[in-house]
Design a protein around this motif. Structure first.
Motif, mmCIF file in Angstrom:
data_model
loop_
_atom_site.group_PDB
_atom_site.id
_atom_site.type_symbol
_atom_site.label_atom_id
_atom_site.label_comp_id
_atom_site.label_asym_id
_atom_site.label_seq_id
_atom_site.Cartn_x
_atom_site.Cartn_y
_atom_site.Cartn_z
ATOM 1 N N ALA A 34 56.683 17.017 69.439
ATOM 2 C CA ALA A 34 55.190 17.973 69.227
ATOM 3 C C ALA A 34 55.622 18.410 70.520
ATOM 4 C CB ALA A 34 54.050 17.807 68.898
ATOM 5 N N LYS A 35 55.433 19.819 70.357
ATOM 6 C CA LYS A 35 55.804 20.651 71.414
ATOM 7 C C LYS A 35 54.293 21.146 71.731
ATOM 8 C CE LYS A 35 60.762 21.625 71.548
ATOM 9 N NZ LYS A 35 61.348 21.612 70.922
ATOM 10 N N CYS A 36 53.784 20.490 72.480
ATOM 11 C CA CYS A 36 52.514 21.534 73.202
ATOM 12 C C CYS A 36 52.256 22.836 74.158
ATOM 13 C CB CYS A 36 51.583 20.349 74.139
ATOM 14 S SG CYS A 36 51.284 18.210 72.146
ATOM 15 N N GLY A 37 51.760 23.165 73.794
ATOM 16 C CA GLY A 37 51.140 24.304 74.721
ATOM 17 C C GLY A 37 52.318 25.520 74.037
ATOM 18 N N ALA A 38 51.864 26.359 74.834
ATOM 19 C CA ALA A 38 53.001 27.747 75.082
ATOM 20 C C ALA A 38 54.300 27.873 75.601
ATOM 21 C CB ALA A 38 52.567 28.953 75.817
ATOM 22 N N PRO A 39 55.531 28.338 75.357
ATOM 23 C CA PRO A 39 56.724 28.455 75.393
ATOM 24 C C PRO A 39 56.694 29.148 77.372
ATOM 25 C CG PRO A 39 56.621 30.424 74.161
ATOM 26 C CD PRO A 39 55.628 29.843 74.190
ATOM 27 N N PRO A 40 58.186 28.692 77.672
ATOM 28 C CA PRO A 40 58.091 29.174 79.219
ATOM 29 C C PRO A 40 58.153 30.070 79.449
ATOM 30 C CG PRO A 40 59.852 27.810 78.650
ATOM 31 C CD PRO A 40 59.096 27.655 76.971
ATOM 32 N N GLY A 41 57.621 30.745 80.714
ATOM 33 C CA GLY A 41 56.960 32.093 81.150
ATOM 34 C C GLY A 41 56.378 32.603 80.005
ATOM 35 N N LYS A 43 52.492 34.598 79.453
ATOM 36 C CA LYS A 43 50.868 34.496 79.880
ATOM 37 C C LYS A 43 50.763 34.699 78.801
ATOM 38 C CE LYS A 43 53.880 35.571 83.562
ATOM 39 N NZ LYS A 43 53.536 34.482 84.922
ATOM 40 N N TYR A 44 49.165 33.433 79.536
ATOM 41 C CA TYR A 44 48.128 33.515 78.407
ATOM 42 C C TYR A 44 47.393 35.100 78.459
ATOM 43 C CZ TYR A 44 48.971 28.982 77.771
ATOM 44 O OH TYR A 44 49.942 27.995 76.851
ATOM 45 N N ASP A 45 46.818 35.360 77.865
ATOM 46 C CA ASP A 45 45.887 36.481 77.458
ATOM 47 C C ASP A 45 44.367 36.884 77.850
ATOM 48 O OD1 ASP A 45 48.154 38.590 77.016
ATOM 49 O OD2 ASP A 45 47.507 37.360 74.782
ATOM 50 N N TYR A 46 43.918 35.001 78.424
ATOM 51 C CA TYR A 46 42.318 34.700 78.806
ATOM 52 C C TYR A 46 42.280 33.443 79.578
ATOM 53 C CZ TYR A 46 43.920 31.600 74.313
ATOM 54 O OH TYR A 46 45.086 30.861 73.738
ATOM 55 N N LEU A 47 41.380 33.348 79.918
ATOM 56 C CA LEU A 47 41.679 32.105 80.922
ATOM 57 C C LEU A 47 41.495 31.433 80.668
ATOM 58 C CD1 LEU A 47 40.271 31.719 84.434
ATOM 59 C CD2 LEU A 47 38.210 32.081 83.703
ATOM 60 N N HIS A 48 41.262 30.481 79.364
ATOM 61 C CA HIS A 48 41.170 29.578 79.361
ATOM 62 C C HIS A 48 42.073 28.877 78.367
ATOM 63 C CE1 HIS A 48 37.488 28.081 81.805
ATOM 64 N NE2 HIS A 48 36.859 28.851 80.611
ATOM 65 N N GLY A 49 43.189 30.063 78.366
ATOM 66 C CA GLY A 49 44.181 29.878 77.343
ATOM 67 C C GLY A 49 45.148 28.001 77.310
ATOM 68 N N PRO A 50 45.727 27.751 78.701
ATOM 69 C CA PRO A 50 46.547 27.060 78.805
ATOM 70 C C PRO A 50 45.660 25.307 78.111
ATOM 71 C CG PRO A 50 46.297 28.803 81.191
ATOM 72 C CD PRO A 50 45.895 29.318 80.434
ATOM 73 N N HIS A 51 44.342 25.519 78.097
ATOM 74 C CA HIS A 51 43.736 24.066 78.622
ATOM 75 C C HIS A 51 43.203 24.157 77.356
ATOM 76 C CE1 HIS A 51 45.103 23.783 83.063
ATOM 77 N NE2 HIS A 51 44.026 24.656 83.324
ATOM 78 N N MET A 52 43.622 25.570 76.490
ATOM 79 C CA MET A 52 42.442 25.334 74.880
ATOM 80 C C MET A 52 42.818 24.443 73.925
ATOM 81 S SD MET A 52 42.862 28.408 72.784
ATOM 82 C CE MET A 52 41.763 28.830 71.337
ATOM 83 N N TYR A 53 43.601 23.323 73.985
ATOM 84 C CA TYR A 53 43.942 22.426 73.462
ATOM 85 C C TYR A 53 44.580 21.553 73.964
ATOM 86 C CZ TYR A 53 44.290 26.852 69.432
ATOM 87 O OH TYR A 53 43.916 27.938 68.828
ATOM 88 N N ASP A 54 43.944 20.679 74.159
ATOM 89 C CA ASP A 54 44.218 19.772 75.749
ATOM 90 C C ASP A 54 42.995 18.836 75.236
ATOM 91 O OD1 ASP A 54 45.291 17.836 77.296
ATOM 92 O OD2 ASP A 54 45.571 18.993 78.807
ATOM 93 N N LEU A 55 43.459 17.934 74.021
ATOM 94 C CA LEU A 55 42.199 17.185 73.529
ATOM 95 C C LEU A 55 42.154 15.950 73.973
ATOM 96 C CD1 LEU A 55 43.492 18.033 69.847
ATOM 97 C CD2 LEU A 55 41.075 19.128 70.925
ATOM 98 N N SER A 56 43.015 15.254 74.652
ATOM 99 C CA SER A 56 43.450 14.230 75.558
ATOM 100 C C SER A 56 41.815 14.276 76.698
ATOM 101 C CB SER A 56 44.553 13.889 76.115
ATOM 102 O OG SER A 56 45.072 14.785 76.867
ATOM 103 N N THR A 57 41.887 15.405 77.391
ATOM 104 C CA THR A 57 41.089 15.693 78.387
ATOM 105 C C THR A 57 39.736 15.899 77.873
ATOM 106 O OG1 THR A 57 41.728 17.553 78.442
ATOM 107 C CG2 THR A 57 43.137 16.338 80.012
ATOM 108 N N ILE A 58 38.947 15.863 76.694
ATOM 109 C CA ILE A 58 37.592 16.875 77.274
ATOM 110 C C ILE A 58 36.148 15.544 77.099
ATOM 111 C CG2 ILE A 58 36.397 16.961 75.093
ATOM 112 C CD1 ILE A 58 38.443 18.589 72.862
#
Length: 93
Positions: A34-41, A43-58
């Protein structure tokens, strides 16, 4: 008229043609990780976009998911019971 049997050469030619076409005609199941996160390049439109679905760090992940599961289960049981009781009371007048 008697039907003639195909010659050995014709059968060999047909078998060879089927073998060539077989890989193109067969379907296969191809999986990948499974590819997690957005495709390379991207740009997230909101501040917490890169970490939104990172469930292992909750923090307190077990507590949060356990509480969410309990709430879903409780509401799934309570809503039908409430609806039945309400309809019984309405039928009683």
């Amino acid at each position: 008229a008697v039907a003639q049997r195909p010659s050995q050469a014709a059968m060999s030619f047909a078998a060879q043609a089927v073998r060539k076409a077989a890989p193109a005609l067969s379907r296969g199941l191809k999986t990948s990780a499974a590819k997690c996160g957005a495709p390379p390049g991207y740009k997230y439109d909101y501040l917490h976009g890169p970490h939104m679905y990172d469930l292992s760090t909750i923090s307190n992940r077990g507590l949060k998911f356990g509480l969410a599961s309990f709430c879903i289960l409780a509401s799934g049981l309570a809503i039908p019971i409430w609806a039945v009781n309400r309809s019984i009371k309405q039928m009683a007048g």
